[in-house]
Design an enzyme around this catalytic site. Structure first.
Site, PDB file in Angstrom:
ATOM      1  N   GLU A   3       0.807  -1.225   0.000  1.00  0.00           N
ATOM      2  CA  GLU A   3       0.000   0.000   0.000  1.00  0.00           C
ATOM      3  C   GLU A   3       0.845   1.282   0.000  1.00  0.00           C
ATOM      4  O   GLU A   3       0.410   2.319  -0.498  1.00  0.00           O
ATOM      5  CB  GLU A   3      -0.968   0.002   1.188  1.00  0.00           C
ATOM      6  CG  GLU A   3      -2.092  -1.032   1.073  1.00  0.00           C
ATOM      7  CD  GLU A   3      -1.696  -2.433   1.556  1.00  0.00           C
ATOM      8  OE1 GLU A   3      -0.500  -2.674   1.822  1.00  0.00           O
ATOM      9  OE2 GLU A   3      -2.599  -3.280   1.664  1.00  0.00           O
ATOM     10  N   PHE A  27     -11.435  -7.622  14.325  1.00  0.00           N
ATOM     11  CA  PHE A  27     -10.361  -8.068  13.442  1.00  0.00           C
ATOM     12  C   PHE A  27     -10.004  -6.973  12.431  1.00  0.00           C
ATOM     13  O   PHE A  27     -10.867  -6.430  11.750  1.00  0.00           O
ATOM     14  CB  PHE A  27     -10.788  -9.351  12.710  1.00  0.00           C
ATOM     15  CG  PHE A  27      -9.746  -9.831  11.736  1.00  0.00           C
ATOM     16  CD1 PHE A  27      -8.512 -10.261  12.195  1.00  0.00           C
ATOM     17  CD2 PHE A  27      -9.983  -9.810  10.374  1.00  0.00           C
ATOM     18  CE1 PHE A  27      -7.537 -10.681  11.308  1.00  0.00           C
ATOM     19  CE2 PHE A  27      -9.008 -10.228   9.476  1.00  0.00           C
ATOM     20  CZ  PHE A  27      -7.779 -10.666   9.941  1.00  0.00           C
ATOM     21  N   GLN A  28      -8.737  -6.645  12.354  1.00  0.00           N
ATOM     22  CA  GLN A  28      -8.209  -5.608  11.453  1.00  0.00           C
ATOM     23  C   GLN A  28      -8.837  -4.248  11.673  1.00  0.00           C
ATOM     24  O   GLN A  28      -8.998  -3.464  10.744  1.00  0.00           O
ATOM     25  CB  GLN A  28      -8.334  -6.049   9.988  1.00  0.00           C
ATOM     26  CG  GLN A  28      -7.425  -7.239   9.681  1.00  0.00           C
ATOM     27  CD  GLN A  28      -7.271  -7.525   8.210  1.00  0.00           C
ATOM     28  OE1 GLN A  28      -8.166  -7.268   7.410  1.00  0.00           O
ATOM     29  NE2 GLN A  28      -6.121  -8.072   7.832  1.00  0.00           N
ATOM     30  N   LYS A  43     -17.623  -0.985   6.724  1.00  0.00           N
ATOM     31  CA  LYS A  43     -18.064  -1.965   5.741  1.00  0.00           C
ATOM     32  C   LYS A  43     -19.571  -1.869   5.493  1.00  0.00           C
ATOM     33  O   LYS A  43     -20.029  -1.943   4.345  1.00  0.00           O
ATOM     34  CB  LYS A  43     -17.677  -3.372   6.211  1.00  0.00           C
ATOM     35  CG  LYS A  43     -17.649  -4.394   5.096  1.00  0.00           C
ATOM     36  CD  LYS A  43     -16.929  -5.662   5.534  1.00  0.00           C
ATOM     37  CE  LYS A  43     -16.989  -6.717   4.444  1.00  0.00           C
ATOM     38  NZ  LYS A  43     -16.320  -7.961   4.865  1.00  0.00           N
ATOM     39  N   MET A  70      24.241   8.176   1.890  1.00  0.00           N
ATOM     40  CA  MET A  70      24.120   9.465   2.563  1.00  0.00           C
ATOM     41  C   MET A  70      24.401   9.343   4.057  1.00  0.00           C
ATOM     42  O   MET A  70      25.022  10.220   4.657  1.00  0.00           O
ATOM     43  CB  MET A  70      22.718  10.067   2.321  1.00  0.00           C
ATOM     44  CG  MET A  70      22.576  11.477   2.817  1.00  0.00           C
ATOM     45  SD  MET A  70      23.826  12.584   2.134  1.00  0.00           S
ATOM     46  CE  MET A  70      22.969  13.260   0.725  1.00  0.00           C
TER      47      MET A  70
HETATM   48  C1  LIG Z   1      12.434   5.218   4.999  1.00  0.00           C
HETATM   49  C2  LIG Z   1      13.729   5.841   5.330  1.00  0.00           C
HETATM   50  N1  LIG Z   1      14.588   5.211   6.180  1.00  0.00           N
HETATM   51  C3  LIG Z   1      15.781   5.785   6.485  1.00  0.00           C
HETATM   52  C4  LIG Z   1      16.146   6.980   5.938  1.00  0.00           C
HETATM   53  C5  LIG Z   1      17.471   7.607   6.282  1.00  0.00           C
HETATM   54  N2  LIG Z   1      18.334   7.679   5.088  1.00  0.00           N
HETATM   55  C6  LIG Z   1      18.447   8.811   4.361  1.00  0.00           C
HETATM   56  S1  LIG Z   1      19.425   8.629   3.044  1.00  0.00           S
HETATM   57  C7  LIG Z   1      19.737   7.038   3.420  1.00  0.00           C
HETATM   58  C8  LIG Z   1      20.648   6.184   2.575  1.00  0.00           C
HETATM   59  C9  LIG Z   1      20.079   5.944   1.233  1.00  0.00           C
HETATM   60  O1  LIG Z   1      20.841   4.939   0.637  1.00  0.00           O
HETATM   61  P1  LIG Z   1      20.736   4.633  -0.911  1.00  0.00           P
HETATM   62  O2  LIG Z   1      19.319   4.515  -1.314  1.00  0.00           O
HETATM   63  O3  LIG Z   1      21.607   3.489  -1.212  1.00  0.00           O
HETATM   64  O4  LIG Z   1      21.253   5.958  -1.584  1.00  0.00           O
HETATM   65  P2  LIG Z   1      22.706   6.660  -1.574  1.00  0.00           P
HETATM   66  O5  LIG Z   1      22.693   7.644  -0.441  1.00  0.00           O
HETATM   67  O6  LIG Z   1      23.721   5.600  -1.391  1.00  0.00           O
HETATM   68  O7  LIG Z   1      22.758   7.328  -2.875  1.00  0.00           O
HETATM   69  C10 LIG Z   1      19.095   6.659   4.591  1.00  0.00           C
HETATM   70  C11 LIG Z   1      19.172   5.344   5.235  1.00  0.00           C
HETATM   71  C12 LIG Z   1      15.204   7.604   5.075  1.00  0.00           C
HETATM   72  N3  LIG Z   1      15.450   8.807   4.519  1.00  0.00           N
HETATM   73  N4  LIG Z   1      14.032   7.012   4.770  1.00  0.00           N
END
Ligand SMILES: Cc1ncc(C[n+]2csc(CCOP(=O)(O)OP(=O)(O)O)c2C)c(N)n1
Lengths: 561, 158
Positions: free
Chosen positions: A51, A113-114, A163, A476
């Site tokens: 979703e 439920f749910q 529902k 990042m």
């Molecule tokens: C749902 C979610 N979980 C954690 C984060 C924290 N976060 C921000 S950037 C990042 C790394 C992203 O890694 P990747 O997709 O491999 O991209 P890169 O930075 O290596 O280009 C994380 C874990 C986030 N922004 N969103």
């Protein structure tokens, strides 16, 4: 004529020009799906694989179609799976109507439920929400939901339907007029304030325009350009303001903020008048607030009164939508030239070019850098594709290096920074503009958050171009650990699946490149493909994105290395 | 500083929840809250007192206005308002206090709402300080006190 609540919902969606729904069925929404079965030819339904994907796909669709995005989910876990996407839409002002099923009205509050209290869960992350327990509420509530989602500052609305209200029948009469006595429509720009703003702009030596998402939402593209050209004002964009003005426009100075340009950040603290249009001075834009643009008079144009003076104090605040405010402003602006001020941008751009850009674009030892991929893609598409970026280093690199030529051609999760956004959002984007090339640029980490939507792409047979920039890291986060946590790389390296094989398993053709010499041809094959295509690019593992305004630093402390 | 926030909204269920949510997000404690119906207009009035910076409250007020059901929000400092709390004070019917009660009541502008052979319930409309003064005067005979939230009207038009 009496119709079931489910059918009334279908009729009401049609009244709102809905033609596409992203959703996932389950027990508490089955009567609605049963009604949908008879409306299949008018209401297309895309079956996502989670979703969250439905919400992001609806966001992508809304942002590129100009319509309200619609998604369906069942009660409980189905509904809570929507939450991330709803929160994302709230942050980025995307109009959505999310329909969730709910247990029978007589079971509400009994932990049936749910049963999850979705009104409670989504109150802080929706523009409005409402629970329908009787079929005669459906038509009017849906009318209100669409009106609220798209009017003023757009946002997500959640309608929870028990529902019994889907099954029971009521007279269907779609309301001709919607009455929400307390609804506050944004006003017209105040003449007096427009005059004050014009006076500030006309007297400015170093005026600076900042274009936010509001410019795109209100389609104020021409107005922005006209104002900039008439008074010769440089224009910077927030992350979501990118593509409000073509990157090639001589007055377009590019992105500002945490990973913005050197020039736009440094000169923010030298401008004498800042005209901020449809943006909200987010902390990723302002850096340390106490040292943000203290020297400047700020003109703030925003449709949302609560954004004005929230983070920065405006000298002149025009509470109106960007287009009408700029239209009011333009005739009062005198022609002007700011040659030496503009040359400051060029001077600092040159520094950035030497210290950062050339290093990133010049190939070395046949390894590939993210910037090279995005730059090449930008050249090959002449900046005319719709680009959907996920969240992380690859997002910032895309924002920096793709030269957007088309208005509203960049989708990314700005306010929430939701990893997993890009793949489903690209589905919605492609379905809104089937003739446009839609390219999703995704990190290896982010890709695995919503990777199952590859199945949706395959099932719908749509052509989305997917580029995985694989650095085998949560890049990042690794960058922050490198710069601010003594290089203590805590749980950021990824042993990834074979993405090309995974794609193949989903019936999507893919290939992988590892050396620079193969990159160009691979990108050409990607762009030439008639069907969906996945290109995995193995990029340098430990490149950091610069410039960077470290969190909590002032914009003028922007670092080049 | 005490700031009184007056919120006018549609008279619909759930509005209080939305309002309370915003205070929660901003971590602002609600000192007092009164909700009443404006029958003639099918609207509700919320009167909320907080102890906060005026500038923060002004931001919250604008965010409150984003709630679809909210039609308007006003904020006032105490000197701009006539404001009252109501209190009911239950005391034991002790001869020592009964003797002085008439004079206390007339001096401190209260009245007797109810009495039986064991207790007297006194009603008082006034500021928090007025009520505190009355309660302390009636100590040690006070059994229970209940105070309402603030009701307030601005002295001048807005
Ligand atoms: C749902 C979610 N979980 C954690 C984060 C924290 N976060 C921000 S950037 C990042 C790394 C992203 O890694 P990747 O997709 O491999 O991209 P890169 O930075 O290596 O280009 C994380 C874990 C986030 N922004 N969103």
């Amino acid at each position: 004529m009496k119709l079931s609540g489910g059918r009334i919902l279908m009729e009401s969606l049609l009244e709102n020009q809905t033609d596409l729904i992203f959703g996932y069925p389950g027990g508490a929404i089955m009567p609605i799906y049963d009604a949908l079965y008879d409306y299949k030819d008018k209401l297309k339904h895309v079956l996502v694989r989670h979703e969250q994907g439905a919400a992001h796909a609806a966001e992508g669709y809304a942002r590129l179609s100009g319509k309200v995005g619609v998604c369906f989910a069942t009660s409980g876990p189905g509904a809570t799976n929507l939450v991330t996407g709803i929160a994302d839409a709230m942050m980025d002002s995307v109009p959505l109507v999310c329909i969730t099923g709910q247990v029978y009205a007589n079971l509400l509050g009994t932990d049936a439920f749910q049963e999850t209290d979705m009104i409670g869960v989504t109150t802080p992350i929706t523009k409005w929400n409402y629970q329908i327990t009787k079929p005669d509420e459906v038509a009017e509530t849906i009318a209100k939901a669409f009106y609220i989602a798209r009017t003023g500052r757009p946002g997500p609305v959640l309608i929870d339907i028990t529902k019994n209200a889907q099954i029971e029948k009521a007279d269907f009469k779609y309301p001709q007029k919607i009455s929400i006595p307390s609804f506050k429509l944004p006003g017209k720009p105040n003449d007096n304030l427009v005059k004050q703003a014009a006076k500030l702009i006309n007297n400015a030596q170093k005026p600076f325009l900042i274009a936010g998402h509001g410019v795109i939402i209100s389609k104020a593209f021409n107005q922005l350009k006209t104002l900039a050209q008439k008074a010769d004002i440089p224009v910077a964009s927030t992350l979501l303001g990118l593509s409000a003005i073509p990157s090639s426009h001589p007055l377009s100075m590019g992105i500002l903020g945490m990973h913005g340009k050197y020039s736009t950040n440094v000169l923010t603290n030298q401008a004498d008048v800042i005209i901020a249009v449809g943006m909200r001075f987010d902390d990723r834009v302002t850096g340390r607030l106490s040292e943000y643009a203290k020297q400047a008079k700020i003109i703030h144009i925003d449709i949302d009164a609560s954004e004005i003076n929230k983070n920065t104090i405006a000298n002149v605040a025009i509470n109106a939508d960007a287009k009408s405010a700029l239209e009011a402003l333009i005739p009062k602006i005198s022609k002007n030239e700011h040659t030496s001020w503009l040359s400051e941008f060029n001077r600092l751009d040159q520094i950035e070019f030497e210290k950062v850009t050339t290093k990133e674009l010049t190939p070395q030892n046949n390894k590939i850098k993210m910037a090279q991929v995005v730059n090449m893609l930008s050249d090959k598409t002449k900046g005319r594709a719709v680009v959907v970026a996920d969240v992380g280093q690859h997002q910032m690199v895309t924002a920096r290096y793709f030269k957007f030529q088309k208005n509203n051609s960049f989708l990314t999760s700005g306010g929430a920074g939701t990893m997993g956004y890009a793949l489903p959002a690209a589905i919605g984007a492609k379905m809104a503009q089937p003739q446009t090339e839609v390219i999703a640029i995704i990190g290896d980490g982010s890709f695995q958050m919503t990777i199952q939507e590859l199945a949706t792409i395959a099932q719908e047979g749509i052509a989305i171009k997917i580029i995985i920039l694989n650095n085998k890291f949560l890049g990042m986060v690794r960058q922050w650990q490198d710069l601010f946590f003594d290089k203590r790389y805590s749980f950021v390296d990824l042993k990834n699946p074979d993405f090309v094989a995974v794609a193949k398993g989903f019936y999507i053709y893919g290939e992988k490149v590892t050396s620079y010499s193969d990159l160009e041809k691979a990108i050409e094959r990607l762009l030439k493909a008639k069907k969906s295509y996945l290109l995995e690019v193995e990029v340098e593992k430990e490149t950091n994105v610069f410039p960077m305004v470290p969190a909590g630093a002032s914009v003028e402390e922007v670092r080049l290395e | 500083m005490n700031i009184t926030i007056t919120i006018y909204s549609e008279n619909k269920p759930g509005v209080l929840y939305r309002i309370a949510n915003l205070f929660l997000r901003r971590k602002v404690n609600i000192e007092s809250l009164t909700v009443s119906e404006i029958k003639s207009e099918d609207r509700s009035r919320f009167t909320i007192v907080v102890k906060e910076d005026l500038s923060l409250v002004a931001k919250i007020a604008k965010q409150l206005e984003r709630i679809i059901e909210v039609s308007s929000v006003e904020i006032h400092t105490d000197n701009e308002l006539i404001f009252k709390d109501a209190a009911l004070i239950k005391i034991s019917k002790n001869p020592k206090v009964v003797k002085k009660l008439d004079s206390i009541i007339s001096l401190l502008k209260a009245s007797i709402a109810y009495q039986n052979d064991k207790y007297i319930i006194i009603e008082k409309l006034g500021t928090e300080e007025d009520i505190d003064l009355l309660v302390s005067t009636l100590e040690p005979f006070v059994k229970e006190t209940v105070k309402s939230g603030r009701i307030a009207l601005p002295k001048n038009g807005q």
